[in-house]
Design a protein around this motif. Structure first.
Motif, PDB file in Angstrom:
ATOM      1  N   TRP A   1      10.092   9.664  22.041  1.00 35.15           N
ATOM      2  CA  TRP A   1       9.992  10.647  20.968  1.00 35.15           C
ATOM      3  C   TRP A   1       9.292  10.001  19.779  1.00 35.15           C
ATOM      4  CZ3 TRP A   1      11.644  15.507  22.080  1.00 35.15           C
ATOM      5  CH2 TRP A   1      12.499  15.652  23.161  1.00 35.15           C
ATOM      6  N   ARG A   2       8.490  10.796  19.081  1.00 35.12           N
ATOM      7  CA  ARG A   2       7.789  10.322  17.890  1.00 35.12           C
ATOM      8  C   ARG A   2       8.147  11.209  16.708  1.00 35.12           C
ATOM      9  NH1 ARG A   2       3.894  13.728  16.393  1.00 35.12           N
ATOM     10  NH2 ARG A   2       3.041  15.158  17.938  1.00 35.12           N
ATOM     11  N   MET A   3       8.000  10.662  15.537  1.00 38.32           N
ATOM     12  CA  MET A   3       8.265  11.394  14.303  1.00 38.32           C
ATOM     13  C   MET A   3       7.153  12.412  14.067  1.00 38.32           C
ATOM     14  SD  MET A   3      10.580  11.073  11.981  1.00 38.32           S
ATOM     15  CE  MET A   3      10.931  11.587  10.350  1.00 38.32           C
ATOM     16  N   VAL A   4       7.508  13.556  13.536  1.00 41.95           N
ATOM     17  CA  VAL A   4       6.525  14.545  13.094  1.00 41.95           C
ATOM     18  C   VAL A   4       6.554  14.520  11.572  1.00 41.95           C
ATOM     19  CG1 VAL A   4       5.953  17.007  12.986  1.00 41.95           C
ATOM     20  CG2 VAL A   4       6.794  15.998  15.125  1.00 41.95           C
TER      21      VAL A   4
ATOM     22  N   LEU B   1      16.579   9.829  13.094  1.00 38.75           N
ATOM     23  CA  LEU B   1      15.265  10.067  12.487  1.00 38.75           C
ATOM     24  C   LEU B   1      14.704   8.791  11.869  1.00 38.75           C
ATOM     25  CD1 LEU B   1      15.464  13.525  10.687  1.00 38.75           C
ATOM     26  CD2 LEU B   1      13.896  12.852  12.497  1.00 38.75           C
ATOM     27  N   GLU B   2      15.550   8.064  11.182  1.00 37.33           N
ATOM     28  CA  GLU B   2      15.099   6.830  10.554  1.00 37.33           C
ATOM     29  C   GLU B   2      14.673   5.810  11.607  1.00 37.33           C
ATOM     30  OE1 GLU B   2      16.833   3.575   7.456  1.00 37.33           O
ATOM     31  OE2 GLU B   2      17.036   5.695   6.975  1.00 37.33           O
ATOM     32  N   ALA B   3      15.419   5.704  12.693  1.00 37.76           N
ATOM     33  CA  ALA B   3      15.049   4.773  13.767  1.00 37.76           C
ATOM     34  C   ALA B   3      13.694   5.142  14.366  1.00 37.76           C
ATOM     35  CB  ALA B   3      16.133   4.763  14.851  1.00 37.76           C
ATOM     36  N   VAL B   4      13.489   6.429  14.622  1.00 44.69           N
ATOM     37  CA  VAL B   4      12.211   6.869  15.197  1.00 44.69           C
ATOM     38  C   VAL B   4      11.080   6.658  14.192  1.00 44.69           C
ATOM     39  CG1 VAL B   4      10.936   8.864  16.091  1.00 44.69           C
ATOM     40  CG2 VAL B   4      13.294   8.464  16.820  1.00 44.69           C
ATOM     41  N   ALA B   5      11.339   6.922  12.920  1.00 44.30           N
ATOM     42  CA  ALA B   5      10.306   6.731  11.896  1.00 44.30           C
ATOM     43  C   ALA B   5       9.921   5.268  11.745  1.00 44.30           C
ATOM     44  CB  ALA B   5      10.783   7.290  10.557  1.00 44.30           C
ATOM     45  N   LEU B   6      10.900   4.386  11.801  1.00 45.53           N
ATOM     46  CA  LEU B   6      10.635   2.970  11.546  1.00 45.53           C
ATOM     47  C   LEU B   6      10.254   2.179  12.794  1.00 45.53           C
ATOM     48  CD1 LEU B   6      13.498   2.175   9.011  1.00 45.53           C
ATOM     49  CD2 LEU B   6      11.116   2.773   8.539  1.00 45.53           C
ATOM     50  N   GLN B   7      10.785   2.573  13.969  1.00 47.09           N
ATOM     51  CA  GLN B   7      10.580   1.788  15.183  1.00 47.09           C
ATOM     52  C   GLN B   7       9.835   2.548  16.277  1.00 47.09           C
ATOM     53  OE1 GLN B   7      11.743  -1.430  15.368  1.00 47.09           O
ATOM     54  NE2 GLN B   7      12.524  -1.257  13.301  1.00 47.09           N
ATOM     55  N   GLY B   8       9.661   3.850  16.110  1.00 44.71           N
ATOM     56  CA  GLY B   8       9.181   4.715  17.180  1.00 44.71           C
ATOM     57  C   GLY B   8       7.761   4.499  17.590  1.00 44.71           C
ATOM     58  N   PRO B   9       7.363   5.192  18.616  1.00 45.44           N
ATOM     59  CA  PRO B   9       8.130   6.116  19.445  1.00 45.44           C
ATOM     60  C   PRO B   9       9.213   5.399  20.256  1.00 45.44           C
ATOM     61  CG  PRO B   9       5.762   6.438  19.784  1.00 45.44           C
ATOM     62  CD  PRO B   9       5.939   5.198  18.959  1.00 45.44           C
ATOM     63  N   LEU B  10      10.309   6.130  20.484  1.00 47.09           N
ATOM     64  CA  LEU B  10      11.465   5.557  21.160  1.00 47.09           C
ATOM     65  C   LEU B  10      12.049   6.536  22.181  1.00 47.09           C
ATOM     66  CD1 LEU B  10      13.376   4.224  18.016  1.00 47.09           C
ATOM     67  CD2 LEU B  10      12.116   2.834  19.662  1.00 47.09           C
ATOM     68  N   THR B  11      12.597   5.979  23.255  1.00 45.40           N
ATOM     69  CA  THR B  11      13.350   6.778  24.223  1.00 45.40           C
ATOM     70  C   THR B  11      14.777   6.932  23.695  1.00 45.40           C
ATOM     71  OG1 THR B  11      14.139   4.878  25.469  1.00 45.40           O
ATOM     72  CG2 THR B  11      12.004   5.822  26.148  1.00 45.40           C
ATOM     73  N   ALA B  12      15.541   7.831  24.306  1.00 45.75           N
ATOM     74  CA  ALA B  12      16.943   8.019  23.918  1.00 45.75           C
ATOM     75  C   ALA B  12      17.732   6.727  24.087  1.00 45.75           C
ATOM     76  CB  ALA B  12      17.574   9.145  24.730  1.00 45.75           C
TER      77      ALA B  12
ATOM     78  N   GLY C   1      11.570  20.778  14.878  1.00 42.78           N
ATOM     79  CA  GLY C   1      10.278  20.273  14.453  1.00 42.78           C
ATOM     80  C   GLY C   1      10.257  18.939  13.729  1.00 42.78           C
ATOM     81  N   PHE C   2      11.347  18.185  13.778  1.00 37.48           N
ATOM     82  CA  PHE C   2      11.381  16.890  13.099  1.00 37.48           C
ATOM     83  C   PHE C   2      10.769  15.774  13.946  1.00 37.48           C
ATOM     84  CE2 PHE C   2      14.631  19.317  10.916  1.00 37.48           C
ATOM     85  CZ  PHE C   2      14.341  19.037   9.589  1.00 37.48           C
ATOM     86  N   ILE C   3      10.869  15.900  15.268  1.00 43.04           N
ATOM     87  CA  ILE C   3      10.282  14.931  16.183  1.00 43.04           C
ATOM     88  C   ILE C   3       9.595  15.687  17.312  1.00 43.04           C
ATOM     89  CG2 ILE C   3      11.991  13.124  15.651  1.00 43.04           C
ATOM     90  CD1 ILE C   3      13.301  13.768  18.375  1.00 43.04           C
TER      91      ILE C   3
END
Length: 187
Positions: free
Chosen positions: A63-66, A12-23, A48-50
């Motif tokens: 994936w992006r943060m929600v 979650l932190e990676a997606v929040a700080l660097q996203g959107p990101l693939t797996a 519902g987190f991403i």
């Protein structure tokens, strides 16, 4: 609870700080396998987190943060949900404590403007339950404009960077009249 898993919090932190990101991109950031990250991303999506970025599918699916307020530990919940919520809260608090301790240990190495802008407050005040609810709502509202920048990188001002925001207001036991310490209060 979807976020009680330490790896999911790192994701979650990676997606929040660097996203959107693939797996695959998440896997590189959190030092895990893409398959494992993909599974955890789908679990975070389920709760519902991403969310998937529109228009891309398959292995290149980012994936992006929600940004949404997730709250537990209120109302009439099952004992299973209560235990899961408590576990998630413990994991989140440990993550934030670790980040605060690291900042305190390294802040003098930062630039003066960031070092001096960082803060943490501690206070004890007297509130009624209604006042504490009002305070929670005010803090949530205060954080909201900054959280929206997670979803919209274009809204981030020049010179901005991620900042950890945390606040809590929890009932504390008042000391008994005339007793100075917890040990004296128990006598």
């Amino acid at each position: 609870m979807a976020i009680a898993h330490p790896l999911r919090l790192r994701i979650l932190e990676a997606v929040a700080l660097q996203g959107p990101l693939t797996a695959t991109e998440v896997a590189q950031l959190v030092d895990e396998s893409p398959a494992n990250c993909s599974w955890h991303l789908r679990q975070l999506n389920k709760y519902g987190f991403i969310a998937e970025v529109e228009g891309r599918r398959g292995r290149q699916r980012p994936w992006r943060m929600v940004v949404d307020a997730h709250r537990w530990g209120t109302g009439e919940e099952s004992s299973e949900l209560a235990r899961a919520g408590d576990a998630a809260a413990q994991v989140l608090i440990e993550l934030e404590y670790r980040a605060l301790r690291e900042w305190l240990a390294t802040r003098r190495r930062g630039t003066p403007e960031w070092r001096d802008a960082g803060f943490f407050n501690q206070a004890v005040g007297w509130c009624t339950p209604d006042e504490l609810n009002e305070l929670r709502a005010a803090v949530t509202e205060l954080f909201a404009p900054y959280l929206l920048r997670i979803e919209d990188p274009a809204a981030r001002p020049e010179g901005s960077r991620p900042v950890r925001l945390m606040g809590w207001g929890i009932p504390a036991e008042a000391p008994l009249a005339g007793k100075d310490t917890e040990e004296e209060a128990r006598e």
